[in-house]
Structure formats: structure tokens, C-alpha cells
Design a protein around this motif. Sequence first.
Motif, mmCIF file in Angstrom:
data_model
loop_
_atom_site.group_PDB
_atom_site.id
_atom_site.type_symbol
_atom_site.label_atom_id
_atom_site.label_comp_id
_atom_site.label_asym_id
_atom_site.label_seq_id
_atom_site.Cartn_x
_atom_site.Cartn_y
_atom_site.Cartn_z
ATOM 1 N N UNK A 12 -20.503 59.092 62.707
ATOM 2 C CA UNK A 12 -20.968 59.641 61.439
ATOM 3 C C UNK A 12 -22.196 60.525 61.583
ATOM 4 N N UNK A 13 -22.391 61.104 62.768
ATOM 5 C CA UNK A 13 -23.528 61.981 62.997
ATOM 6 C C UNK A 13 -24.822 61.265 63.330
ATOM 7 N N UNK A 14 -24.774 59.959 63.461
ATOM 8 C CA UNK A 14 -25.982 59.172 63.734
ATOM 9 C C UNK A 14 -26.311 59.168 65.230
ATOM 10 N N UNK A 15 -27.594 59.233 65.541
ATOM 11 C CA UNK A 15 -28.019 59.174 66.934
ATOM 12 C C UNK A 15 -28.368 57.743 67.352
ATOM 13 N N UNK A 16 -28.616 56.879 66.368
ATOM 14 C CA UNK A 16 -28.956 55.483 66.645
ATOM 15 C C UNK A 16 -28.142 54.585 65.710
ATOM 16 N N UNK A 17 -27.467 53.613 66.294
ATOM 17 C CA UNK A 17 -26.770 52.589 65.516
ATOM 18 C C UNK A 17 -27.508 51.274 65.744
ATOM 19 N N UNK A 18 -27.562 50.444 64.738
ATOM 20 C CA UNK A 18 -28.239 49.161 64.896
ATOM 21 C C UNK A 18 -27.267 48.013 64.627
ATOM 22 N N UNK A 19 -27.560 46.911 65.275
ATOM 23 C CA UNK A 19 -26.767 45.697 65.079
ATOM 24 C C UNK A 19 -27.735 44.524 64.978
ATOM 25 N N UNK A 20 -27.421 43.551 64.146
ATOM 26 C CA UNK A 20 -28.306 42.387 64.037
ATOM 27 C C UNK A 20 -28.301 41.572 65.324
ATOM 28 N N UNK A 21 -29.455 41.020 65.635
ATOM 29 C CA UNK A 21 -29.597 40.200 66.839
ATOM 30 C C UNK A 21 -29.702 38.738 66.432
ATOM 31 N N UNK A 22 -28.638 38.246 65.816
ATOM 32 C CA UNK A 22 -28.622 36.853 65.377
ATOM 33 C C UNK A 22 -27.990 35.993 66.465
#
Length: 95
Positions: free
Chosen positions: A17-27
Motif C-alpha cells: 500500500x505504498x508504506x515503507x514501514x509495517x508494524x506488528x504487535x509484539x505480544x
Amino acid sequence: MPDISLLLPSVLQPLAGGQSVLTAPADGPVTVGKLLDAVSADYAILGRRLRDETGALRRFVNIYVGGDEVRRLQGLDTEVAPGQEVLVIQSVAGG
């Protein structure tokens, strides 16, 4: 708990989607494989570009955790700490 950041090169950003950084929860404990599973759930085409049909990293994709390439660590089982950045580098060939 801080998220884990997946940094993408410009060639892969259109697949996210054009994003340079994706994040994910660290649970809980997170491995590179679980991180890629989470990313693939939202961006299936990106997931297929990073891993082959067996789930292994494609040979032209390099992923770094803490400055070390995961193939020299535990591969997709390499653990990622909360707040850590994971860098994806896609090899470019040509001549």
C-alpha cells in the motif's frame, strides 16, 4: 509493549500500500516467520514476494535482525524483540 517494525525497500513498497514501514504487535515471543505471517495476512502479494510456496525465504530476499542476516542466525525462527526493527533487502540483478 512496543511494536516490531518491518522496513521495506522502495521496490516492495507498492505491494504494501505504498508504506515503507509495517508494524506488528509484539505480544509474546515473535519470530521472523510469525512476523511475515502477520504481514502476509494483510498484504498477500508482498508475502508471496518474500517467501516461496513452501514458506521458505526466496533466495533473492535478505532479512536482517539486529544487523545480522537471518540465514546466519536461526532463519525464520530468529526471534525479534519488542521495539526491534527488521530490515528487508531484495537483491536486484541485471547487467
